[in-house]
Scaffold this motif. Structure first.
Motif, PDB file in Angstrom:
ATOM      1  N   ARG A  67       0.852  -1.070   0.143  1.00  0.00           N
ATOM      2  CA  ARG A  67       0.077   0.091   0.021  1.00  0.00           C
ATOM      3  C   ARG A  67       0.829   1.381  -0.076  1.00  0.00           C
ATOM      4  O   ARG A  67       1.942   0.932   0.645  1.00  0.00           O
ATOM      5  CB  ARG A  67      -1.024   0.127   1.157  1.00  0.00           C
ATOM      6  N   ALA A  68       0.567   2.258  -0.457  1.00  0.00           N
ATOM      7  CA  ALA A  68       1.504   3.685  -0.685  1.00  0.00           C
ATOM      8  C   ALA A  68       0.718   4.642  -1.513  1.00  0.00           C
ATOM      9  O   ALA A  68      -0.081   4.482  -2.241  1.00  0.00           O
ATOM     10  CB  ALA A  68       2.607   3.022  -1.532  1.00  0.00           C
ATOM     11  N   GLY A  69       1.032   5.757  -0.779  1.00  0.00           N
ATOM     12  CA  GLY A  69       0.201   6.942  -1.377  1.00  0.00           C
ATOM     13  C   GLY A  69       0.806   8.016  -0.666  1.00  0.00           C
ATOM     14  O   GLY A  69       0.635   8.172   0.472  1.00  0.00           O
ATOM     15  N   THR A  95      -2.602   4.623  -2.750  1.00  0.00           N
ATOM     16  CA  THR A  95      -3.696   4.339  -1.884  1.00  0.00           C
ATOM     17  C   THR A  95      -4.232   6.125  -1.681  1.00  0.00           C
ATOM     18  O   THR A  95      -3.217   6.584  -1.590  1.00  0.00           O
ATOM     19  CB  THR A  95      -3.084   4.132  -0.653  1.00  0.00           C
ATOM     20  N   ASN A 124      -2.687  11.563   3.897  1.00  0.00           N
ATOM     21  CA  ASN A 124      -2.360   9.958   4.159  1.00  0.00           C
ATOM     22  C   ASN A 124      -2.444   9.239   2.945  1.00  0.00           C
ATOM     23  O   ASN A 124      -2.632   8.087   2.910  1.00  0.00           O
ATOM     24  CB  ASN A 124      -2.908   9.366   5.386  1.00  0.00           C
ATOM     25  N   GLY A 125      -2.436   9.912   1.797  1.00  0.00           N
ATOM     26  CA  GLY A 125      -2.674   9.375   0.408  1.00  0.00           C
ATOM     27  C   GLY A 125      -2.530  10.011  -0.547  1.00  0.00           C
ATOM     28  O   GLY A 125      -2.307  11.353  -0.383  1.00  0.00           O
ATOM     29  N   TYR A 182     -15.905   1.285   7.301  1.00  0.00           N
ATOM     30  CA  TYR A 182     -15.312   2.669   7.066  1.00  0.00           C
ATOM     31  C   TYR A 182     -16.102   3.669   7.543  1.00  0.00           C
ATOM     32  O   TYR A 182     -15.721   4.810   7.720  1.00  0.00           O
ATOM     33  CB  TYR A 182     -14.928   2.589   5.518  1.00  0.00           C
ATOM     34  N   LYS A 327       2.390  -5.722   4.890  1.00  0.00           N
ATOM     35  CA  LYS A 327       2.634  -4.669   5.610  1.00  0.00           C
ATOM     36  C   LYS A 327       4.247  -4.337   5.864  1.00  0.00           C
ATOM     37  O   LYS A 327       5.113  -4.990   5.120  1.00  0.00           O
ATOM     38  CB  LYS A 327       2.024  -5.401   7.012  1.00  0.00           C
ATOM     39  N   GLY A 334       2.537   4.224  11.791  1.00  0.00           N
ATOM     40  CA  GLY A 334       1.780   5.115  11.091  1.00  0.00           C
ATOM     41  C   GLY A 334       2.351   4.919   9.467  1.00  0.00           C
ATOM     42  O   GLY A 334       2.577   3.638   8.896  1.00  0.00           O
ATOM     43  N   ILE A 335       2.188   5.916   8.618  1.00  0.00           N
ATOM     44  CA  ILE A 335       2.516   5.787   7.166  1.00  0.00           C
ATOM     45  C   ILE A 335       3.895   5.633   7.134  1.00  0.00           C
ATOM     46  O   ILE A 335       4.745   6.307   7.672  1.00  0.00           O
ATOM     47  CB  ILE A 335       2.200   7.150   6.540  1.00  0.00           C
ATOM     48  N   PRO A 336       4.336   4.451   6.674  1.00  0.00           N
ATOM     49  CA  PRO A 336       5.779   4.088   6.439  1.00  0.00           C
ATOM     50  C   PRO A 336       6.651   5.123   5.655  1.00  0.00           C
ATOM     51  O   PRO A 336       6.170   5.542   4.637  1.00  0.00           O
ATOM     52  CB  PRO A 336       5.640   2.646   5.811  1.00  0.00           C
ATOM     53  N   ASN A 341       8.638   0.301   3.667  1.00  0.00           N
ATOM     54  CA  ASN A 341       7.735  -0.314   2.791  1.00  0.00           C
ATOM     55  C   ASN A 341       8.465  -1.172   2.095  1.00  0.00           C
ATOM     56  O   ASN A 341       7.835  -2.281   1.886  1.00  0.00           O
ATOM     57  CB  ASN A 341       7.063   0.900   2.011  1.00  0.00           C
TER      58      ASN A 341
HETATM   59  C1  8ZB Z   1      -7.224  -0.924   5.444  1.00  0.00           C
HETATM   60  C2  8ZB Z   1      -5.669  -0.627   5.202  1.00  0.00           C
HETATM   61  C3  8ZB Z   1      -5.056  -0.138   6.415  1.00  0.00           C
HETATM   62  C4  8ZB Z   1      -3.388  -0.325   6.030  1.00  0.00           C
HETATM   63  O1  8ZB Z   1      -3.197   0.874   4.802  1.00  0.00           O
HETATM   64  C5  8ZB Z   1      -1.955   1.314   5.404  1.00  0.00           C
HETATM   65  N1  8ZB Z   1      -2.110   2.405   4.513  1.00  0.00           N
HETATM   66  C6  8ZB Z   1      -2.969   3.522   4.801  1.00  0.00           C
HETATM   67  N2  8ZB Z   1      -2.394   4.396   4.016  1.00  0.00           N
HETATM   68  C7  8ZB Z   1      -1.144   4.145   3.698  1.00  0.00           C
HETATM   69  C8  8ZB Z   1      -0.160   5.062   2.673  1.00  0.00           C
HETATM   70  N3  8ZB Z   1      -0.495   6.264   2.666  1.00  0.00           N
HETATM   71  N4  8ZB Z   1       0.957   4.449   2.539  1.00  0.00           N
HETATM   72  C9  8ZB Z   1       1.266   3.240   3.067  1.00  0.00           C
HETATM   73  N5  8ZB Z   1       0.544   2.233   3.693  1.00  0.00           N
HETATM   74  C10 8ZB Z   1      -0.778   2.985   3.970  1.00  0.00           C
HETATM   75  C11 8ZB Z   1      -1.792   1.206   6.803  1.00  0.00           C
HETATM   76  O2  8ZB Z   1      -0.749   1.150   7.440  1.00  0.00           O
HETATM   77  C12 8ZB Z   1      -2.774  -0.020   7.309  1.00  0.00           C
HETATM   78  O3  8ZB Z   1      -1.525  -1.065   7.093  1.00  0.00           O
END
Ligand code: 8ZB
Length: 484
Positions: A67-69, A95, A124-125, A182, A327, A334-336, A341
């Protein structure tokens, strides 16, 4: 509005989209839907999600995806390129930020401006709607791998319009899975309707020769969700999507932590989905599976976090899931960072590669687990269809009203919240209280006995305390929340 599980006439989609495209100024950039379709046809096969998933399934490969954004376009591109090149990501995300997920594009715009002035990402995205068509196409064109939109948006219609026209080839979410976990107070009538729009849009791209993949959000609340409950929601959303013309779906499941249960869950998910889609007349769908590494609380200590990530990677590999969502060691924070990542990806890939020639052998335990998941999932889905008097959309709405479908720890007021999950003595998720789930006595006895065995081993009565202990266990370095 009366929501029924019936394919929308394309005129209905076109009439609705005129309104949707007005919800932010970038909507006008995708006015001509055929331009989006034509652009999608320029995307090479190697960058098409459905094609890459199909190839992986045929070759028995488990693909890795992060996941990343981040807020700004160039930084987002640099992040995704890093995860692709240094992390080894087979599939890429974008993300989406929380403001965009709530259709709060004004605040997303402010977040972009503040990120520019402060020099760091204050969202956060990735705010795809505000960035608009050309910027989203720039993201897609800067990458070698297929890109998917990952978010959590109850009303994801405008986001879909822009990202599909921009060349994203996979879209996560659904009218149940992006509502109940959500949102607090959005009706299922509304979100099932909104997601019929999204799926009809995907169906229109599909009918015009563009393969788009859809991925209902499997883990739901990610907190001790029993496999049969997440399966029921995933299959329901697959049926609703198929009715609108969606041909490619990845069904998902959030790791629970007991290996036998996790492998049984992935194997039964695809078997049940295939059965229900075909029984309902939806032939020729391409089905794949996604395993989400542990979605609950993580240990702060990075070495322990890598342990949890590795366990998730192992389970995904042994379950032969088509892809695994990775993960990072920063999960508890929090955001990695991009480095963290990428580390999560490389750890996962190491396990996937080492385990790819192995599988969990058939055993009595595995067979029993699969049998119970199937019995429970069928009981929920069949009761849902009955409640809907033969209509899956009506059935879904009524199932939540009556607690026939009930997702643990969900914020939505449309969720009954009467069930209580807890782990058994081997860490598998069972039901301490099955609320109004439509389970037979036999199923209820099975869960009761499993938890009683744990109670005896811990010398305590099964109680809500077990649930609390299980929620914190992994963060504290364990699987089963044993009494301190
Ligand atoms: C349902 C998703 C939750 C997961 O989604 C990750 N998450 C949310 N926003 C970002 C982001 N912007 N960049 C990397 N990972 C992200 C969280 O850490 C959690 O694990």
């Amino acid at each position: 509005m009366e929501v029924v599980n019936k394919k929308w006439p394309i005129e209905k989609l076109f009439a609705e989209r005129a309104e949707i495209l007005k919800k932010w100024e970038t909507g006008k950039e995708v006015q001509d839907i055929n331009k989006g379709i034509e652009y999608q046809k320029t995307i090479p096969k190697a960058k098409n999600f459905a094609a890459k998933l199909k190839e992986a399934k045929e070759n028995g490969v488990t693909l890795v995806q992060p996941r990343a954004g981040v807020a700004l376009v160039n930084e987002h591109i640099a992040l995704l390129q890093y995860l692709q090149d240094e992390g080894g990501a087979d599939l890429l995300p974008s993300t989406i930020d929380s403001y965009t997920r709530q259709n709060r594009y004004m605040e997303a715009q402010k977040g972009i401006e503040e990120s520019v002035s402060s020099g760091r990402s204050l969202l956060n995205g990735f705010p795809a709607v505000n960035h608009g068509l050309e910027n989203c196409r720039k993201v897609v064109e800067s990458l070698k791998s297929p890109v998917q939109v990952r978010h959590g948006t109850p009303d994801a219609r405008l986001l879909a319009e822009i990202t599909l026209a921009a060349g994203f080839t996979d879209y996560e979410g659904g009218g149940i899975s992006y509502n109940i976990p959500y949102a607090k107070d959005v009706s299922l009538e509304k979100t099932i309707y909104y997601w019929q729009y999204v799926d009809r849009l995907v169906g229109y791209y599909q009918e015009n020769g563009v393969e788009i993949n859809r991925e209902p959000f499997g883990p739901l609340t990610g907190t001790l969700v029993p496999p049969s409950i997440s399966h029921a929601v995933a299959i329901l959303e697959a049926i609703l999507a198929a009715e609108q013309g969606v041909m490619n779906m990845t069904l998902g499941y959030g790791q629970c932590g007991n290996l036998t249960q996790d492998v049984a869950a992935i194997q039964t998910l695809e078997e049940l989905a295939d059965e229900y889609l075909k029984d309902n007349g939806y032939e020729g769908r391409q089905l794949t599976t996604v395993f989400h590494q542990w979605m609950g609380g993580f240990p702060q200590d990075e070495a322990k976090a890598f342990g949890v990530i590795s366990w998730g990677a192992s389970a995904a590999a042994l379950a032969k899931a088509t892809k695994v969502i990775v993960k990072t060691p920063h999960e508890a924070m929090g955001i990695p960072t991009k480095e963290a990542n990428a580390q999560g990806l490389r750890t996962t890939k190491q396990l996937i590669n080492m385990l790819k020639d192995q599988s969990l052998p058939e055993s009595k335990k595995l067979q029993l687990e699969k049998e119970m998941i199937k019995k429970e999932t069928r009981a929920i889905l069949d009761a849902t269809l009955k409640l809907g008097e033969g209509d899956w959309a009506k059935g879904a709405i009524r199932a939540f009203e009556s607690g026939i479908i009930d997702i643990p720890f969900a914020p939505s007021r449309y969720n009954a919240g009467r069930i209580l999950p807890a782990r058994d003595n081997e860490g598998a998720i069972r039901l301490l209280d099955s609320g109004d789930l439509p389970f037979t006595k036999e199923i209820e006895e099975f869960h009761k006995e499993k938890i009683e065995i744990r109670g005896k081993a811990e010398d305590r009565e099964p109680s809500f305390q077990m649930v609390i202990d299980d929620i914190y266990a992994i963060g504290k370095g364990f699987l089963v929340g044993r009494p301190s």
